[in-house]
Motif scaffolding. Structure first.
Motif, short mmCIF file in Angstrom:
data_model
loop_
_atom_site.label_atom_id
_atom_site.label_comp_id
_atom_site.label_asym_id
_atom_site.label_seq_id
_atom_site.Cartn_x
_atom_site.Cartn_y
_atom_site.Cartn_z
N ARG A 1 0.84 -1.20 0.00
CA ARG A 1 0.00 0.00 0.00
C ARG A 1 0.88 1.26 0.00
N ALA A 2 1.93 1.26 0.79
CA ALA A 2 2.83 2.42 0.84
C ALA A 2 3.49 2.64 -0.52
N LEU A 3 3.90 1.56 -1.18
CA LEU A 3 4.51 1.68 -2.51
C LEU A 3 3.49 2.18 -3.53
N GLU A 4 2.25 1.76 -3.40
CA GLU A 4 1.21 2.25 -4.30
C GLU A 4 1.00 3.75 -4.12
N VAL A 5 0.97 4.20 -2.87
CA VAL A 5 0.83 5.65 -2.60
C VAL A 5 2.03 6.41 -3.16
N ALA A 6 3.23 5.85 -2.94
CA ALA A 6 4.44 6.51 -3.45
C ALA A 6 4.41 6.61 -4.97
N ALA A 7 4.00 5.54 -5.65
CA ALA A 7 3.94 5.56 -7.12
C ALA A 7 2.88 6.52 -7.62
N ALA A 8 1.76 6.60 -6.92
CA ALA A 8 0.66 7.46 -7.36
C ALA A 8 1.00 8.94 -7.27
N GLY A 9 1.83 9.31 -6.28
CA GLY A 9 2.15 10.72 -6.12
C GLY A 9 3.58 11.09 -6.43
N GLY A 10 4.42 10.11 -6.82
CA GLY A 10 5.82 10.38 -7.09
C GLY A 10 6.62 10.67 -5.84
N HIS A 11 6.25 10.07 -4.72
CA HIS A 11 6.87 10.36 -3.43
C HIS A 11 8.12 9.52 -3.19
N ASN A 12 9.05 10.07 -2.43
CA ASN A 12 10.22 9.32 -1.98
C ASN A 12 9.80 8.41 -0.83
N LEU A 13 10.52 7.27 -0.69
CA LEU A 13 10.10 6.26 0.28
C LEU A 13 11.31 5.55 0.85
N ILE A 14 11.22 5.20 2.13
CA ILE A 14 12.27 4.40 2.77
C ILE A 14 11.61 3.24 3.50
N MET A 15 12.20 2.05 3.37
CA MET A 15 11.69 0.84 4.02
C MET A 15 12.69 0.39 5.08
N ILE A 16 12.16 0.07 6.28
CA ILE A 16 12.98 -0.36 7.40
C ILE A 16 12.53 -1.75 7.82
N GLY A 17 13.44 -2.70 7.83
CA GLY A 17 13.07 -4.05 8.23
C GLY A 17 14.28 -4.95 8.33
N PRO A 18 14.14 -6.11 8.96
CA PRO A 18 15.27 -7.04 9.12
C PRO A 18 15.65 -7.70 7.81
N PRO A 19 16.82 -8.33 7.76
CA PRO A 19 17.23 -9.03 6.53
C PRO A 19 16.21 -10.10 6.14
N GLY A 20 15.94 -10.19 4.85
CA GLY A 20 15.03 -11.21 4.36
C GLY A 20 13.56 -10.86 4.44
N SER A 21 13.25 -9.62 4.81
CA SER A 21 11.83 -9.23 4.93
C SER A 21 11.24 -8.82 3.59
N GLY A 22 12.06 -8.67 2.55
CA GLY A 22 11.54 -8.38 1.21
C GLY A 22 11.71 -6.97 0.73
N LYS A 23 12.62 -6.21 1.33
CA LYS A 23 12.79 -4.80 0.96
C LYS A 23 13.25 -4.65 -0.49
N SER A 24 14.32 -5.36 -0.85
CA SER A 24 14.84 -5.26 -2.21
C SER A 24 13.85 -5.86 -3.22
#
Length: 515
Positions: A205-228
């Protein structure tokens, strides 16, 4: 005898027409004037060998070459071809009267073969603007140059072929590219899709909002959580490039020499993911011979910074001004160039040095001080420029195996495009603004003014989280995008609440809480 041929000098994205003036008189010397760099001065040896290996001889004459205008620096090996043709024409081996109707660019191998050069696309645009009849380029560059209409583009393999073309002994047809057909045929083909991602619905959902408005985004999570994994699929939900955006993006990649030889136009938004050891110059551009950096190569696309705190602090801080101005001016003692860099910044990071702070399945051995120092590697002013902060938790295998495939990118993209259409209609009279992330403070009051209840909620959040004025603007921009996704004309309290939830890194209790 005096002969003129034409070439071009590329400086950033600006191109200047260069007249190659060649004069011959009695003597045995070779003179090259016109602020040429080492690669241009070395062209004499390449031309001499190419002529000898193709049955010609370098004239035993006093040859004076001037690259006009003489006050513009000439760099690269693309001047070999116009120099060689000019020398042959001055010696009577090329007899065409049409030399002044063509612009030429190309590097000569010692066997006379033409080698590719950088910047063929902006050179073709300049040739059309200067009303040249045609442009001659190496075969490897012909498809990118042939994108430009109203100018004949010829791809040549060798010096002999160019000589035969001008002497009329070989008929060569110009290359044509059906730009629109090729461009639109490749826009919908993506190797990665959001349907591959199971779980992480809040991050999607956050990525959808970012794509819809052209917003910058940062993801915080442990290794293997799927960030990349999530970041790499972001281009599949972004709106397709327009033809104008594609042309601008292709020019940058052409100047940088990053364009594939079989590519005419870049049809999908760029996704650049530099390693965290990248230097300042490689990120923003520059060097002895100025080249676009990663932020310009990501123009109209996505710049992904994986493991963001591992980047040098000085490298991260140079992003401040480009994120605001969406262009970068590189000024040095000998030159000043400007490159566009309107990109979405997507970053990822671990919550602590070991990566497992707050993870219920792993023990974190980091102290609160270590966690705080790790978080402080990203400065407050830079964090303020990132609109959306979202947290991830690793999905357990037991849940992962039971989950159904996620929503496909195609459906998410449809919602994103509808929101972008609303924004295009909203900003149709404003030249430099195309999405909500680009709104100015004045536009926020005009298009994103919340109601009284929403303003009270925002005021309370500002006081509790001690948010900056820039964070206040970011919340309103994100809320405006969420309202667009809901097809709501006004920004309402639920939109503000969701936008506030995307400011998690502004809370100063990272060392005392779990994710």
């Amino acid at each position: 005898m005096l002969v003129n041929t034409y070439c071009a000098a590329v400086n950033g994205l600006d191109v200047n027409t260069v007249k190659v003036e060649i004069s011959m008189a009695r003597g045995v010397q070779f003179h090259l004037t016109g602020l040429a760099d080492t690669a241009v001065r070395e062209s004499y040896d390449r031309i001499k060998a190419a002529l000898q290996n193709n049955g010609f001889k370098m004239p035993v004459m006093d040859i004076t070459v001037n690259l006009s205008p003489a006050d513009i620096k000439k760099e690269g090996s693309g001047y070999d071809l116009p120099l060689a043709i000019g020398i042959l024409a001055a010696n009577g081996k090329v007899t065409s009267d049409d030399l002044d109707k063509y612009m030429m660019v190309g590097e000569l191998g010692l066997d006379g073969k033409l080698q590719p050069v950088r910047g063929a696309l902006p050179i073709a645009i300049k040739a059309r603007a200067e009303h040249f009849k045609g442009l001659i380029v190496p075969r490897q560059n012909v498809r990118e140059a042939a994108v430009v209409n109203q100018v004949e583009v010829y791809g040549m393999d060798s010096l002999i072929e160019v000589i035969q073309f001008f002497n009329g002994s070989k008929a060569i047809a110009p290359t044509t590219v059906d730009t629109r057909r090729e461009f639109y045929a490749q826009q919908e083909v993506f190797e990665l899709d959001f349907s591959d991602v199971r779980g992480q619905e809040s991050v999607k959902r956050a990525l959808e909002v970012a794509a819809a408005g052209g917003h910058n985004l940062i993801m915080i999570g442990p290794p293997g959580s799927g960030k990349s994994m999530l970041a790499k699929r972001l281009p599949s939900i972004l709106p397709p490039l327009s033809l104008a955006e594609s042309l601008e993006t292709t020019q940058i990649h052409s100047v940088a020499g990053k364009l594939n030889r079989d590519t005419s136009l870049i049809s999908q938004r760029p996704f650049r993911a530099p390693h965290h050891t990248i230097s300042q110059v490689a990120l923003v551009g520059g060097g002895n011979n100025p080249q676009p950096g990663e932020i310009s190569l990501a123009h109209n696309g996505v710049l992904f910074l994986d493991e963001m705190p591992e980047l040098s602090r000085s490298v991260l801080e140079v992003l401040r001004q480009p994120l605001e101005d969406r262009k970068i001016t590189i000024s040095r003692a000998k030159y000043s160039v400007e490159y566009p860099c309107s990109f979405m910044l997507v970053a990822s990071m671990n919550p602590c040095p070991c990566g497992y702070y707050g993870d219920p399945t792993h023990h974190c051995a980091c102290t609160p001080g270590q966690i705080q120092r790790y978080m402080n590697k990203i400065s407050g002013p830079l964090l303020d420029r990132i609109d959306i902060h979202c947290e991830l938790a690793a999905v357990p295998f037991s849940d992962l195996s039971k989950m159904k495939p996620g929503e496909p990118s195609e459906k998410i993209r449809e919602r994103v495009m509808k929101a972008r259409q609303i924004q295009e209609a909203r900003f149709k009279d404003i030249k430099s603004v195309h999405c909500n992330a680009q709104m100015t403070e004045r536009m926020l009051h005009q298009f994103a003014e919340p109601d009284v209840a929403s303003m009270d909620m925002l005021r309370m959040a500002m006081e509790r989280l001690k948010l900056s004025a820039r964070a206040y603007s970011r919340i309103l921009k994100v809320a405006r995008t969420i309202a667009d996704l809901d097809n709501s004309e006004n920004v309402q309290s639920q939109h503000i609440a969701e936008a506030i939830g995307y400011r998690s890194l502004d809370r100063g209790d990272w060392a005392e809480r779990g994710i």
